[in-house]
Design a protein around this motif. Structure first.
Motif, PDB file in Angstrom:
ATOM      1  N   UNK A 149       0.833  -1.201   0.000  1.00  0.00           N
ATOM      2  CA  UNK A 149       0.000   0.000   0.000  1.00  0.00           C
ATOM      3  C   UNK A 149       0.872   1.257   0.000  1.00  0.00           C
ATOM      4  N   UNK A 150       0.681   2.081  -1.018  1.00  0.00           N
ATOM      5  CA  UNK A 150       1.344   3.379  -1.161  1.00  0.00           C
ATOM      6  C   UNK A 150       2.865   3.272  -1.112  1.00  0.00           C
ATOM      7  N   UNK A 151       3.403   2.227  -1.740  1.00  0.00           N
ATOM      8  CA  UNK A 151       4.855   2.055  -1.799  1.00  0.00           C
ATOM      9  C   UNK A 151       5.398   2.765  -3.029  1.00  0.00           C
ATOM     10  N   UNK A 152       6.478   3.486  -2.849  1.00  0.00           N
ATOM     11  CA  UNK A 152       7.185   4.115  -3.963  1.00  0.00           C
ATOM     12  C   UNK A 152       8.632   3.655  -3.937  1.00  0.00           C
ATOM     13  N   UNK A 153       9.196   3.462  -5.107  1.00  0.00           N
ATOM     14  CA  UNK A 153      10.592   3.045  -5.263  1.00  0.00           C
ATOM     15  C   UNK A 153      11.306   4.116  -6.062  1.00  0.00           C
ATOM     16  N   UNK A 154      12.427   4.612  -5.541  1.00  0.00           N
ATOM     17  CA  UNK A 154      13.089   5.769  -6.159  1.00  0.00           C
ATOM     18  C   UNK A 154      14.591   5.566  -6.197  1.00  0.00           C
ATOM     19  N   UNK A 155      15.226   6.159  -7.244  1.00  0.00           N
ATOM     20  CA  UNK A 155      16.677   6.258  -7.321  1.00  0.00           C
ATOM     21  C   UNK A 155      17.089   7.693  -7.016  1.00  0.00           C
ATOM     22  N   UNK A 156      18.094   7.843  -6.159  1.00  0.00           N
ATOM     23  CA  UNK A 156      18.615   9.157  -5.805  1.00  0.00           C
ATOM     24  C   UNK A 156      20.100   9.224  -6.134  1.00  0.00           C
ATOM     25  N   UNK A 157      20.544  10.423  -6.497  1.00  0.00           N
ATOM     26  CA  UNK A 157      21.973  10.727  -6.584  1.00  0.00           C
ATOM     27  C   UNK A 157      22.222  11.917  -5.678  1.00  0.00           C
ATOM     28  N   UNK A 158      22.832  11.641  -4.536  1.00  0.00           N
ATOM     29  CA  UNK A 158      22.921  12.675  -3.511  1.00  0.00           C
ATOM     30  C   UNK A 158      21.528  12.981  -3.000  1.00  0.00           C
ATOM     31  N   UNK A 159      21.118  14.241  -3.067  1.00  0.00           N
ATOM     32  CA  UNK A 159      19.770  14.631  -2.660  1.00  0.00           C
ATOM     33  C   UNK A 159      18.800  14.779  -3.812  1.00  0.00           C
ATOM     34  N   UNK A 160      19.253  14.457  -5.022  1.00  0.00           N
ATOM     35  CA  UNK A 160      18.418  14.625  -6.212  1.00  0.00           C
ATOM     36  C   UNK A 160      17.752  13.311  -6.583  1.00  0.00           C
ATOM     37  N   UNK A 161      16.433  13.342  -6.789  1.00  0.00           N
ATOM     38  CA  UNK A 161      15.713  12.155  -7.226  1.00  0.00           C
ATOM     39  C   UNK A 161      15.839  12.021  -8.738  1.00  0.00           C
ATOM     40  N   UNK A 162      16.249  10.826  -9.194  1.00  0.00           N
ATOM     41  CA  UNK A 162      16.461  10.600 -10.622  1.00  0.00           C
ATOM     42  C   UNK A 162      15.222  10.030 -11.299  1.00  0.00           C
ATOM     43  N   UNK A 163      14.627   8.997 -10.732  1.00  0.00           N
ATOM     44  CA  UNK A 163      13.370   8.458 -11.251  1.00  0.00           C
ATOM     45  C   UNK A 163      12.654   7.707 -10.137  1.00  0.00           C
ATOM     46  N   UNK A 164      11.380   7.410 -10.373  1.00  0.00           N
ATOM     47  CA  UNK A 164      10.532   6.843  -9.331  1.00  0.00           C
ATOM     48  C   UNK A 164       9.433   6.004  -9.975  1.00  0.00           C
ATOM     49  N   UNK A 194       7.042   4.090   2.284  1.00  0.00           N
ATOM     50  CA  UNK A 194       5.593   4.243   2.429  1.00  0.00           C
ATOM     51  C   UNK A 194       5.372   5.171   3.618  1.00  0.00           C
ATOM     52  N   UNK A 195       4.143   5.498   3.983  1.00  0.00           N
ATOM     53  CA  UNK A 195       3.937   6.490   5.042  1.00  0.00           C
ATOM     54  C   UNK A 195       4.483   6.107   6.419  1.00  0.00           C
ATOM     55  N   UNK A 196       4.807   4.826   6.665  1.00  0.00           N
ATOM     56  CA  UNK A 196       5.260   4.437   8.011  1.00  0.00           C
ATOM     57  C   UNK A 196       6.690   3.927   8.044  1.00  0.00           C
ATOM     58  N   UNK A 197       7.331   3.737   6.893  1.00  0.00           N
ATOM     59  CA  UNK A 197       8.699   3.200   6.912  1.00  0.00           C
ATOM     60  C   UNK A 197       9.451   3.617   5.668  1.00  0.00           C
ATOM     61  N   UNK A 198      10.784   3.479   5.768  1.00  0.00           N
ATOM     62  CA  UNK A 198      11.663   3.829   4.660  1.00  0.00           C
ATOM     63  C   UNK A 198      12.905   2.946   4.741  1.00  0.00           C
ATOM     64  N   UNK A 199      13.284   2.360   3.605  1.00  0.00           N
ATOM     65  CA  UNK A 199      14.466   1.511   3.549  1.00  0.00           C
ATOM     66  C   UNK A 199      15.324   1.922   2.352  1.00  0.00           C
ATOM     67  N   UNK A 200      16.649   1.852   2.550  1.00  0.00           N
ATOM     68  CA  UNK A 200      17.586   2.308   1.519  1.00  0.00           C
ATOM     69  C   UNK A 200      18.610   1.220   1.216  1.00  0.00           C
ATOM     70  N   UNK A 201      18.991   1.106  -0.047  1.00  0.00           N
ATOM     71  CA  UNK A 201      20.052   0.200  -0.487  1.00  0.00           C
ATOM     72  C   UNK A 201      21.045   0.997  -1.322  1.00  0.00           C
ATOM     73  N   UNK A 202      22.321   0.626  -1.213  1.00  0.00           N
ATOM     74  CA  UNK A 202      23.377   1.328  -1.951  1.00  0.00           C
ATOM     75  C   UNK A 202      23.860   0.468  -3.109  1.00  0.00           C
TER      76      UNK A 202
END
Length: 318
Positions: A149-164, A194-202
């Motif tokens: 529910x309401x999950x978004x997946x995004x690529x970032x470079x530094x603080x800039x969002x590249x695509x989602x 999502x609205x309750x959590x956030x996970x990051x991979x490098x």
């Protein structure tokens, strides 16, 4: 007559408008609240003496009676999960599930009748996204995560969002490809939220290590030190080998020049004294031979020296 009737109609319509406006303004505002699957949700409003907790079309799912009494097992789906604290007056719903999402109303009848409406949305805690490498050289990568529910997946470079990306289909896996630049590959990250959590991979190390810009001065110094060390080892090995060669050669010369070696080089011939036959006259007149005859222990070398000495004296005399 007609005029008075029109006037009364206008007054009636005005009263209805004011009444509807008042009722609309008295309607409580719905507050958005979030919950997490498996946790406990605390409803923000209290019922101290009497009231109800209502859920959508089900109506009342819990009653609170005067005298600190309550009944929270009105609905089977909430049995042993819905509770009311008679000290704090707070309703709690434990072991939240996705299907617990909906509109809840806390109705308080302690002093008059007040209502507080909550739109509860329950979410899963996201798992960590996975980044896989399709090509180490160009560093083409793919980031994936389980959808919800309401999950978004995004690529970032530094603080800039590249695509989602996102999808309303909660039963699929979200995937987002990306081709990294040659420079600063360690500045990229993939984020699932999502609205309750956030996970990051490098980005995996295989891509970062193939980045030409990541060769630092420290790496160059280390490489130079290794090259110098190898050269020193080779030179030292050569010097040791040359020293061993010289030592062996010196030992061979020393052995060749030693008295023992010289003595070994002298060869002796066995001399057999043959007596003259009876029909041969024994040569006489040579004093040296006479002395040899009289003293058999004298060597031929000594005899020859004695024979040579008169000749030398004759030459000197002349």
């Amino acid at each position: 007559m007609l005029f008075s009737q029109r006037k009364k109609l206008k007054v009636t319509l005005l009263h209805l408008f004011v009444l509807c406006s008042a009722q609309h303004s008295a309607q409580p505002e719905t507050r958005q609240v979030n919950g997490i699957v498996g946790t406990v949700f605390y409803f923000p409003e209290r019922v101290l003496n009497s009231g109800n907790l209502l859920y959508g079309d089900l109506g009342s799912i819990a009653h609170v009676y005067p005298g600190k009494q309550s009944n929270t097992n009105l609905e089977k789906r909430y049995k042993n999960r819905l509770h009311w604290n008679n000290v704090t007056g707070v309703f709690t719903l434990s072991d939240l599930q996705i299907y617990d999402s909906g509109v809840y109303t806390v109705e308080n009848t302690d002093e008059g009748k007040t209502k507080h409406i909550f739109q509860l949305t329950v979410y899963y805690v996201l798992s960590k996204p996975q980044v896989t490498v399709h090509d180490d050289i160009s560093c083409s990568v793919m980031c994936s995560v389980e959808n919800g529910r309401e999950v978004t997946l995004s690529w970032y470079k530094g603080g800039e969002i590249l695509n989602q990306t996102s999808s309303p289909d909660h039963n699929i896996t979200l995937s987002l490809p990306l081709k990294l630049d040659e420079q600063n590959r360690d500045s990229y990250r993939c984020e699932a939220a999502n609205p309750v959590s956030k996970e990051t991979a490098v980005v995996p190390h295989s891509c970062i290590e193939s980045d030409p810009s990541k060769v630092t001065d420290g790496d160059e110094r280390t490489r130079d030190c290794l090259i110098i060390a190898v050269i020193c080892v080779l030179v030292a090995s050569g010097l040791v080998g040359f020293a061993i060669y010289l030592k062996k050669r010196r030992d061979r010369h020393s052995h060749a020049d030693s008295p023992e070696r010289k003595q070994d080089d002298v060869q002796y011939a066995e001399i057999t004294h043959i007596k003259p036959a009876e029909n041969q006259e024994e040569r006489t007149g040579i004093p040296e031979m006479e002395s040899l005859k009289d003293n058999p222990n004298l060597t031929v070398y000594y005899t020859l020296q004695l024979h040579h000495m008169p000749a030398s004296e004759d030459v000197d005399t002349a």
